[in-house]
Design a protein around this motif. Structure first.
Motif, PDB file in Angstrom:
ATOM      1  N   GLY A 187       0.709  -1.372  -0.027  1.00 16.03           N
ATOM      2  CA  GLY A 187       0.075  -0.014  -0.007  1.00 16.03           C
ATOM      3  C   GLY A 187       0.971   1.255  -0.016  1.00 16.03           C
ATOM      4  N   THR A 188       2.230   1.066  -0.219  1.00 16.69           N
ATOM      5  CA  THR A 188       3.144   2.254  -0.269  1.00 16.69           C
ATOM      6  C   THR A 188       3.007   2.999  -1.516  1.00 16.69           C
ATOM      7  N   ALA A 189       2.777   2.003  -2.588  1.00 18.26           N
ATOM      8  CA  ALA A 189       3.043   2.574  -4.127  1.00 18.26           C
ATOM      9  C   ALA A 189       1.779   2.208  -4.860  1.00 18.26           C
ATOM     10  N   PRO A 190       1.557   2.859  -5.900  1.00 16.48           N
ATOM     11  CA  PRO A 190       0.304   2.345  -6.673  1.00 16.48           C
ATOM     12  C   PRO A 190       0.804   1.083  -7.760  1.00 16.48           C
ATOM     13  N   ASP A 191      -0.312   0.557  -8.253  1.00 15.91           N
ATOM     14  CA  ASP A 191      -0.052  -0.608  -9.246  1.00 15.91           C
ATOM     15  C   ASP A 191       0.593   0.116 -10.485  1.00 15.91           C
ATOM     16  N   LEU A 192       1.585  -0.372 -11.020  1.00 16.62           N
ATOM     17  CA  LEU A 192       2.097   0.141 -12.103  1.00 16.62           C
ATOM     18  C   LEU A 192       1.045  -0.052 -13.542  1.00 16.62           C
ATOM     19  N   ALA A 193       0.500  -1.269 -13.460  1.00 16.87           N
ATOM     20  CA  ALA A 193      -0.386  -1.722 -14.426  1.00 16.87           C
ATOM     21  C   ALA A 193      -1.475  -0.473 -14.516  1.00 16.87           C
ATOM     22  N   GLY A 194      -2.030   0.036 -13.356  1.00 14.14           N
ATOM     23  CA  GLY A 194      -2.749   1.396 -13.662  1.00 14.14           C
ATOM     24  C   GLY A 194      -2.230   2.324 -14.228  1.00 14.14           C
ATOM     25  N   ILE A 195      -0.930   2.717 -13.814  1.00 11.80           N
ATOM     26  CA  ILE A 195      -0.243   3.897 -14.559  1.00 11.80           C
ATOM     27  C   ILE A 195       0.091   3.550 -15.817  1.00 11.80           C
ATOM     28  N   GLU A 196       0.526   2.548 -16.221  1.00 11.68           N
ATOM     29  CA  GLU A 196       0.624   1.954 -17.711  1.00 11.68           C
ATOM     30  C   GLU A 196      -0.676   2.440 -18.425  1.00 11.68           C
ATOM     31  N   GLN A 197      -1.848   2.188 -17.986  1.00 14.74           N
ATOM     32  CA  GLN A 197      -3.227   2.399 -18.809  1.00 14.74           C
ATOM     33  C   GLN A 197      -3.298   4.073 -18.898  1.00 14.74           C
ATOM     34  N   VAL A 198      -2.870   4.889 -17.941  1.00 17.36           N
ATOM     35  CA  VAL A 198      -3.124   6.241 -17.857  1.00 17.36           C
ATOM     36  C   VAL A 198      -2.040   6.410 -18.853  1.00 17.36           C
ATOM     37  N   TRP A 199      -0.879   6.034 -18.833  1.00 18.83           N
ATOM     38  CA  TRP A 199       0.421   6.455 -19.746  1.00 18.83           C
ATOM     39  C   TRP A 199      -0.164   6.232 -21.337  1.00 18.83           C
ATOM     40  N   ASN A 200      -0.739   5.030 -21.527  1.00 21.95           N
ATOM     41  CA  ASN A 200      -0.866   4.708 -22.980  1.00 21.95           C
ATOM     42  C   ASN A 200      -1.940   5.459 -23.410  1.00 21.95           C
ATOM     43  N   ASP A 201      -3.056   5.799 -22.666  1.00 19.84           N
ATOM     44  CA  ASP A 201      -4.041   6.606 -23.168  1.00 19.84           C
ATOM     45  C   ASP A 201      -3.633   7.950 -23.398  1.00 19.84           C
ATOM     46  N   HIS A 202      -2.988   8.497 -22.558  1.00 19.97           N
ATOM     47  CA  HIS A 202      -2.293  10.145 -22.676  1.00 19.97           C
ATOM     48  C   HIS A 202      -1.323  10.117 -24.096  1.00 19.97           C
ATOM     49  N   VAL A 203      -0.458   9.162 -24.069  1.00 19.40           N
ATOM     50  CA  VAL A 203       0.494   9.104 -25.024  1.00 19.40           C
ATOM     51  C   VAL A 203      -0.282   8.856 -26.540  1.00 19.40           C
ATOM     52  N   SER A 204      -1.013   7.791 -26.508  1.00 15.24           N
ATOM     53  CA  SER A 204      -1.449   7.632 -27.623  1.00 15.24           C
ATOM     54  C   SER A 204      -2.423   8.871 -28.365  1.00 15.24           C
ATOM     55  N   LYS A 205      -3.214   9.489 -27.427  1.00  7.61           N
ATOM     56  CA  LYS A 205      -3.988  10.529 -27.733  1.00  7.61           C
ATOM     57  C   LYS A 205      -3.202  11.615 -28.040  1.00  7.61           C
ATOM     58  N   THR A 206      -2.236  12.091 -27.335  1.00  6.13           N
ATOM     59  CA  THR A 206      -1.351  13.142 -27.824  1.00  6.13           C
ATOM     60  C   THR A 206      -0.398  12.756 -29.184  1.00  6.13           C
ATOM     61  N   LEU A 207      -0.190  11.661 -29.401  1.00  4.89           N
ATOM     62  CA  LEU A 207       0.545  11.344 -30.629  1.00  4.89           C
ATOM     63  C   LEU A 207      -0.415  11.512 -31.637  1.00  4.89           C
ATOM     64  N   THR A 208      -1.555  11.093 -31.574  1.00  4.99           N
ATOM     65  CA  THR A 208      -2.645  11.215 -32.507  1.00  4.99           C
ATOM     66  C   THR A 208      -2.680  12.607 -33.273  1.00  4.99           C
ATOM     67  N   ALA A 209      -2.884  13.363 -32.043  1.00  3.68           N
ATOM     68  CA  ALA A 209      -3.049  14.875 -32.227  1.00  3.68           C
ATOM     69  C   ALA A 209      -1.809  15.488 -32.760  1.00  3.68           C
ATOM     70  N   ALA A 210      -0.739  14.993 -32.398  1.00  6.66           N
ATOM     71  CA  ALA A 210       0.445  15.535 -33.274  1.00  6.66           C
ATOM     72  C   ALA A 210       0.978  15.073 -34.427  1.00  6.66           C
TER      73      ALA A 210
END
Lengths: 252, 164
Positions: A187-210
């Motif tokens: 309970g000290t750090a978040p699950d990286l799987a959740g972070i990866e999902q946020v990362w993927n969403d933001h990166v793919s959305k931004t790259l598409t716009a770019a």
């Protein structure tokens, strides 16, 4: 307790990533394409130095051997650094620097938001503070990736080349190892799987716009979290640590 | 120490925390000296721990070089009042926000030529002519807490104290 505590390594990773990245982008000071970007980069470096110091002071406290942020930053060689490989990669051109910052922020900001809910109040306090600063960096680099990617033919090609070069260094941040797993369960750090999902969403959305194309290769470099670095880190530390090596324990 | 100093203090009477707050009100921010550190909202608490006076401060930005200077200035100001047992401690959480800048502080910023933080950063009025025909030049400025703006009416550039 000392370095047996997984939180020691974990906070070193955060602190080292901030300090190494701050040192890297400081190389732009006085050289950025325009004055406003120069000032922007210097401000971001300053935020990262501040955050790096907070993480490293906490690492030293957890280790319990009397080392503070300065001792950890200046008196360790490359093999003892735990920063992600992405942060030590050379600046390249301005576009490549912005791309590296964007890929880093896309991981760091959601991670900080997760860490601000940590059951360790020291971790949560630093993360809460750092997240406010990181969200400003995140917005700036997202905007710049879009305007440079969807800019001129030249800027588009440079951003695509930057993305292709840096892509293999993104996997390490998002892949949990034993330390990430242990701290997540505690309970000290978040699950990286959740972070990866946020990362993927933001990166793919931004790259598409770019108008940029996400590389298809799944090959990812790793090793930074365990102290195995690319050839670039030693040179960076040689410059950063010069004064403390030449004049040990010199103070301001 | 000069005679007549209100705080020959520590020896005879222990100053109240109200007195200490009033002394802190006179400590200026090193970067924006028209603001006191109380206007900036960074002093969280003042209390006695045994014989030691503890002042708790929240940093504005984690890398702000003014943080160390502020701690030193607080210590100097209180020593000038005759206090000797002092501790300036840092507290990160809750994180400092520009909402803690006082009304007085906002007015002083404007008078000094720095636009105070706005709930909506879309329209930042020019601190010189009051026009809202302004535009952002850069999200970053001369210190971590500021952004660079320009007024398209009076054509003056100005600093905006960004929301945080």
């Amino acid at each position: 307790m000392s370095s047996e505590d997984p939180l020691f390594d974990y906070t070193l990773r955060l602190g080292d990533s901030c300090i190494v990245l701050a040192q890297r982008i400081s190389e732009w000071v006085g050289h950025a394409p325009i004055l406003e970007e120069d000032i922007g980069i210097a401000n971001i470096a300053l935020d990262l130095v501040g955050q790096g110091r907070l993480w490293l002071d906490l690492a030293g406290e957890i280790e319990g051997q009397g080392r503070d942020a300065d001792a950890l930053a200046y008196h360790r060689d490359a093999g003892a650094y735990r920063n992600h490989l992405l942060t030590e990669q050379p600046n390249g051109d301005f576009g490549q620097t912005i791309m590296r910052q964007f890929l880093f922020d896309a991981w760091y900001l959601p991670l900080l938001k997760g860490l601000s809910q940590s059951n360790d109040s020291r971790v949560a306090a630093i993360a809460e503070k750092a997240a406010k600063e990181a969200s400003y960096h995140h917005a700036r680099h997202t905007d710049l990736v879009i305007s440079l990617g969807d800019g001129t033919e030249e800027s588009h090609d440079r951003m695509q080349a930057a993305l292709d070069v840096l892509w293999p260094y993104t996997g390490e941040m998002l892949t949990a190892d034993k330390i990430d797993g242990t701290l997540c369960e505690a309970g000290t750090a978040p699950d990286l799987a959740g972070i990866e999902q946020v990362w993927n969403d933001h990166v793919s959305k931004t790259l598409t716009a770019a108008t940029l194309t996400q590389p298809e290769s799944n090959f990812m470099q790793s090793g930074g979290k365990a102290g195995r670095h690319s050839e670039h880190l030693g040179f960076l530390l040689a410059e950063m640590q010069f004064l403390q090596r030449a004049y040990p324990d010199a103070v301001w | 120490m000069l005679s007549g100093n209100p705080a020959m203090a520590q020896a005879d009477t222990i100053p109240t925390t109200d007195m200490i707050w009033s002394w802190l009100k006179a400590v200026p921010d090193p970067e924006i000296p028209v603001l006191s550190i109380l206007d900036l909202g960074i002093v969280r608490n003042v209390h006695w721990r045994g014989e030691t006076l503890v002042v708790t401060v929240t940093p504005t930005y984690s890398g702000c070089p003014a943080t160390a200077t502020i701690s030193l200035d607080i210590e100097t100001a209180l020593r000038d009042q005759g206090l000797t047992e002092l501790a300036v401690e840092q507290q990160l959480s809750p994180a400092w926000t520009t909402d803690w800048i006082s009304e007085d502080g906002r007015r002083k910023l404007r008078d000094y030529g720095i636009a105070p933080p706005q709930a909506s950063a879309e329209k930042v009025p020019c601190p010189r002519c009051g026009s809202t025909e302004t535009e952002r030049v850069s999200a970053f400025g001369s210190t971590p807490c500021k952004a660079a703006w320009r007024c398209t009416d009076c054509l003056e550039p100005f600093d905006y104290f960004k929301c945080h």
